[in-house]
Design a protein around this motif. Structure first.
Motif, mmCIF file in Angstrom:
data_model
loop_
_atom_site.group_PDB
_atom_site.id
_atom_site.type_symbol
_atom_site.label_atom_id
_atom_site.label_comp_id
_atom_site.label_asym_id
_atom_site.label_seq_id
_atom_site.Cartn_x
_atom_site.Cartn_y
_atom_site.Cartn_z
ATOM 1 N N TYR A 53 0.845 -1.184 0.000
ATOM 2 C CA TYR A 53 0.000 0.000 0.000
ATOM 3 C C TYR A 53 0.881 1.234 0.000
ATOM 4 N N GLU A 54 0.465 2.226 -0.750
ATOM 5 C CA GLU A 54 1.186 3.494 -0.828
ATOM 6 C C GLU A 54 0.367 4.568 -0.121
ATOM 7 N N MET A 55 1.003 5.391 0.700
ATOM 8 C CA MET A 55 0.319 6.535 1.298
ATOM 9 C C MET A 55 0.031 7.526 0.172
ATOM 10 N N ILE A 56 -1.215 7.962 0.058
ATOM 11 C CA ILE A 56 -1.621 8.862 -1.027
ATOM 12 C C ILE A 56 -1.826 10.283 -0.524
ATOM 13 N N HIS A 57 -2.646 10.439 0.526
ATOM 14 C CA HIS A 57 -2.881 11.778 1.047
ATOM 15 C C HIS A 57 -3.410 11.724 2.475
ATOM 16 N N THR A 58 -3.388 12.882 3.104
ATOM 17 C CA THR A 58 -4.073 13.070 4.366
ATOM 18 C C THR A 58 -4.976 14.283 4.181
ATOM 19 N N CYS A 59 -6.061 14.322 4.918
ATOM 20 C CA CYS A 59 -7.046 15.390 4.766
ATOM 21 C C CYS A 59 -7.178 16.163 6.071
ATOM 22 N N ILE A 60 -7.244 17.486 5.938
ATOM 23 C CA ILE A 60 -7.589 18.327 7.081
ATOM 24 C C ILE A 60 -8.693 19.283 6.645
ATOM 25 N N ARG A 61 -9.545 19.628 7.573
ATOM 26 C CA ARG A 61 -10.665 20.527 7.295
ATOM 27 C C ARG A 61 -10.258 21.945 7.686
ATOM 28 N N VAL A 62 -10.583 22.892 6.802
ATOM 29 C CA VAL A 62 -10.138 24.270 6.998
ATOM 30 C C VAL A 62 -11.318 25.229 6.941
ATOM 31 N N MET A 63 -11.162 26.360 7.582
ATOM 32 C CA MET A 63 -12.208 27.381 7.607
ATOM 33 C C MET A 63 -12.120 28.337 6.423
ATOM 34 N N ASP A 64 -10.919 28.617 5.939
ATOM 35 C CA ASP A 64 -10.703 29.566 4.845
ATOM 36 C C ASP A 64 -9.750 28.903 3.848
ATOM 37 N N LEU A 65 -10.303 28.366 2.768
ATOM 38 C CA LEU A 65 -9.512 27.591 1.818
ATOM 39 C C LEU A 65 -8.383 28.407 1.209
ATOM 40 N N GLU A 100 -4.756 17.070 1.396
ATOM 41 C CA GLU A 100 -6.083 17.470 0.938
ATOM 42 C C GLU A 100 -6.664 18.452 1.939
ATOM 43 N N LEU A 101 -7.031 19.620 1.455
ATOM 44 C CA LEU A 101 -7.718 20.603 2.282
ATOM 45 C C LEU A 101 -9.197 20.527 1.937
ATOM 46 N N THR A 102 -10.041 20.336 2.932
ATOM 47 C CA THR A 102 -11.483 20.283 2.722
ATOM 48 C C THR A 102 -12.120 21.501 3.357
ATOM 49 N N GLU A 135 -18.203 27.471 12.833
ATOM 50 C CA GLU A 135 -17.313 27.464 13.991
ATOM 51 C C GLU A 135 -16.017 26.737 13.652
ATOM 52 N N PRO A 136 -14.890 27.172 14.206
ATOM 53 C CA PRO A 136 -13.634 26.437 13.977
ATOM 54 C C PRO A 136 -13.772 24.986 14.406
ATOM 55 N N TYR A 137 -13.057 24.119 13.729
ATOM 56 C CA TYR A 137 -13.090 22.696 14.053
ATOM 57 C C TYR A 137 -12.399 22.442 15.383
ATOM 58 N N THR A 138 -12.876 21.444 16.112
ATOM 59 C CA THR A 138 -12.253 21.025 17.354
ATOM 60 C C THR A 138 -11.280 19.905 17.020
ATOM 61 N N MET A 139 -10.016 20.107 17.333
ATOM 62 C CA MET A 139 -9.014 19.094 17.030
ATOM 63 C C MET A 139 -8.960 18.002 18.077
ATOM 64 N N GLY A 140 -9.427 18.289 19.267
ATOM 65 C CA GLY A 140 -9.396 17.286 20.316
ATOM 66 C C GLY A 140 -7.974 16.944 20.722
ATOM 67 N N ASN A 141 -7.804 15.854 21.410
ATOM 68 C CA ASN A 141 -6.461 15.486 21.864
ATOM 69 C C ASN A 141 -5.877 14.344 21.037
ATOM 70 N N GLY A 142 -6.516 14.009 19.910
ATOM 71 C CA GLY A 142 -6.015 12.923 19.070
ATOM 72 C C GLY A 142 -5.149 13.393 17.919
ATOM 73 N N TYR A 143 -5.363 14.627 17.439
ATOM 74 C CA TYR A 143 -4.564 15.122 16.325
ATOM 75 C C TYR A 143 -3.161 15.424 16.818
ATOM 76 N N SER A 144 -2.154 15.040 16.037
ATOM 77 C CA SER A 144 -0.789 15.350 16.415
ATOM 78 C C SER A 144 -0.200 16.353 15.437
ATOM 79 N N HIS A 145 0.305 15.918 14.279
ATOM 80 C CA HIS A 145 0.908 16.876 13.363
ATOM 81 C C HIS A 145 1.184 16.256 12.000
ATOM 82 N N LEU A 146 1.429 17.127 11.030
ATOM 83 C CA LEU A 146 1.990 16.753 9.743
ATOM 84 C C LEU A 146 3.495 16.951 9.875
#
Length: 126
Positions: A3-15, A56-58, A65-76
């Motif tokens: 399997y090849e890593m293709i992309h990761t997605c994050i949700r944004v307020m201002d594209l 991928e920016l969605t 309202e801004p998205y809540t990242m919670g305590n599970g998101y780490s980093h790119l």
């Protein structure tokens, strides 16, 4: 099976603001964009000039309202040849990078930078 890593997605307020951040801070290029009016969203894929992995920016048009990242998101993470020059460049751009760090008592090997939505990007010396 491989399997090849293709992309990761994050949700944004201002594209536009997020696209500009990744273009200016890291030299990413927009490789395609998809408007989905029935789903009230726009998808934008960015890629580093080196490599094939995409970000991928969605943008959900009706998100107020801004998205809540919670305590599970780490980093790119992105790699760079000269960490000190990169850090100074991001400082000069007014992006407020975090201090240079290392996990041992040696020279610094990474720092973090937050994008317009607060997602952290780790800049590592290759």
């Amino acid at each position: 099976m491989k399997y090849e890593m293709i992309h990761t997605c994050i949700r944004v307020m201002d594209l536009k603001k997020s696209e500009l951040f990744y273009q200016q801070a890291f030299g990413f290029e927009i490789v395609r964009r998809m408007e989905l009016p029935d789903h009230k969203c726009t998808l934008s894929w960015l890629r580093s000039p080196v490599g094939t992995f995409e970000l991928e920016l969605t943008w959900n048009h009706d998100q107020k309202e801004p998205y809540t990242m919670g305590n599970g998101y780490s980093h790119l993470a992105v790699g760079v040849k000269d960490l000190l020059i990169s850090h100074k460049r991001h400082e000069a751009m007014g992006l407020k990078p975090k201090p240079l760090k290392c996990l041992t008592d040696g020279k610094p090997t990474f720092y973090f930078l937050a994008d317009p939505d607060g997602y952290l990007v780790e800049v590592l010396e290759n």
